[in-house]
Design a protein around this motif. Structure first.
Motif, short mmCIF file in Angstrom:
data_model
loop_
_atom_site.label_atom_id
_atom_site.label_comp_id
_atom_site.label_asym_id
_atom_site.label_seq_id
_atom_site.Cartn_x
_atom_site.Cartn_y
_atom_site.Cartn_z
N ARG A 71 0.83 -1.21 0.00
CA ARG A 71 0.00 0.00 0.00
C ARG A 71 0.86 1.26 0.00
N THR A 79 -6.95 1.36 -4.15
CA THR A 79 -7.28 0.16 -3.38
C THR A 79 -6.37 -0.99 -3.80
N ARG A 87 -6.03 -5.30 -3.96
CA ARG A 87 -6.76 -6.56 -3.96
C ARG A 87 -5.79 -7.68 -4.32
N THR A 110 -5.86 -9.71 -7.02
CA THR A 110 -6.42 -9.99 -8.34
C THR A 110 -5.61 -11.05 -9.05
N SER A 124 -6.84 0.53 -8.80
CA SER A 124 -6.76 -0.70 -8.02
C SER A 124 -5.53 -1.48 -8.45
N SER A 166 -2.85 -5.10 -7.51
CA SER A 166 -2.59 -6.32 -6.78
C SER A 166 -1.49 -6.06 -5.75
#
Length: 242
Positions: free
Chosen positions: A138, A160, A162, A164, A178, A180
């Motif tokens: 992050r 964000t 995720r 993925t 977004s 990974s």
């Protein structure tokens, strides 16, 4: 034998359990699909069937039975997941570090001398390693995305993370990015390329020549970074934190 698993909000099943091969096939009902399309993920080895919205379930079952031989061979070729345990190695910022539990005073997880040190016993070490990677991802991705976006005179509405499987990053029309979190396992310049790629989509929501010109401006070596992901991305996806 086929067993069906239904979604709570949809009367249609979200997956089918096959006896040959012994596998669960995820079902993707699509209004755009005109035919059945069966695939096995290169990174995770998962079987997926995309089928038209109007297709009948018995048609899907018959299709899978006819494709059982192909599916069995494709799954056999797919990479096996690699569960992480204490004492095992995992990729971090392009290098290999050994997950090492340590006793003593409470300290935050840290990387020292090729080891990822986490407090506590072996059983909880993988979960602590996962939390550490997400935190690091992050910080790195938000910083890189905002920096590249600022170069283009833009700013993401939010960033964000995720886990993925099909893509490393995405950009919504709202300006939300977004990524990974597994990118923190790749070399820093590869993570930076993906951040630049998605930041460029804040200006060009396509893959036109104009888009790639923006990527080139942000990262002149983007071809090399993209090539690394194509060659080694599956290795990052295989790691399982159990």
């Amino acid at each position: 034998m086929v067993r069906r698993r239904r979604r709570a909000s949809d009367p249609r099943p979200s997956s089918l359990r096959l006896s040959r091969p012994d596998a669960v096939v995820s079902l993707n009902w699509s209004s755009r699909a005109k035919r059945f399309t069966l695939s096995v993920g290169r990174a995770d080895g998962r079987a997926r069937l995309t089928l038209p919205d109007r297709a009948r379930l018995d048609e899907a079952e018959d299709f899978l039975k006819r494709q059982a031989g192909w599916l069995e061979a494709a799954m056999a070729r797919s990479p096996a997941p690699q569960p992480l345990k204490a004492g095992g190695a995992l990729p971090y910022r392009g290098a290999q570090v050994v997950l090492t539990p340590e006793a003593g005073p409470r300290r935050a997880p840290r990387v020292e001398a090729g080891r990822l040190l986490v407090r506590g016993g072996a059983e909880g070490a993988p979960a602590k390693a996962l939390a550490f990677l997400k935190t690091e991802a992050r910080a790195a991705l938000v910083s890189a995305a905002e920096r590249h976006a600022a170069t283009l005179g833009r700013r993401p509405t939010r960033v964000t993370l995720r886990d993925t499987r099909s893509r490393w990053g995405s950009c919504a029309s709202s300006g939300a990015l977004s990524f990974s979190w597994r990118l923190i396992m790749a070399p820093p310049e590869v993570l930076d390329y993906v951040a630049a790629h998605e930041a460029a989509h804040l200006v060009e929501m396509n893959h036109s020549a104009a888009f790639w010109a923006l990527v080139e401006r942000l990262d002149p070596d983007w071809r090399e970074r993209r090539g690394w992901l194509r060659r080694h991305g599956a290795t990052l996806q295989r790691v399982r934190f159990v």
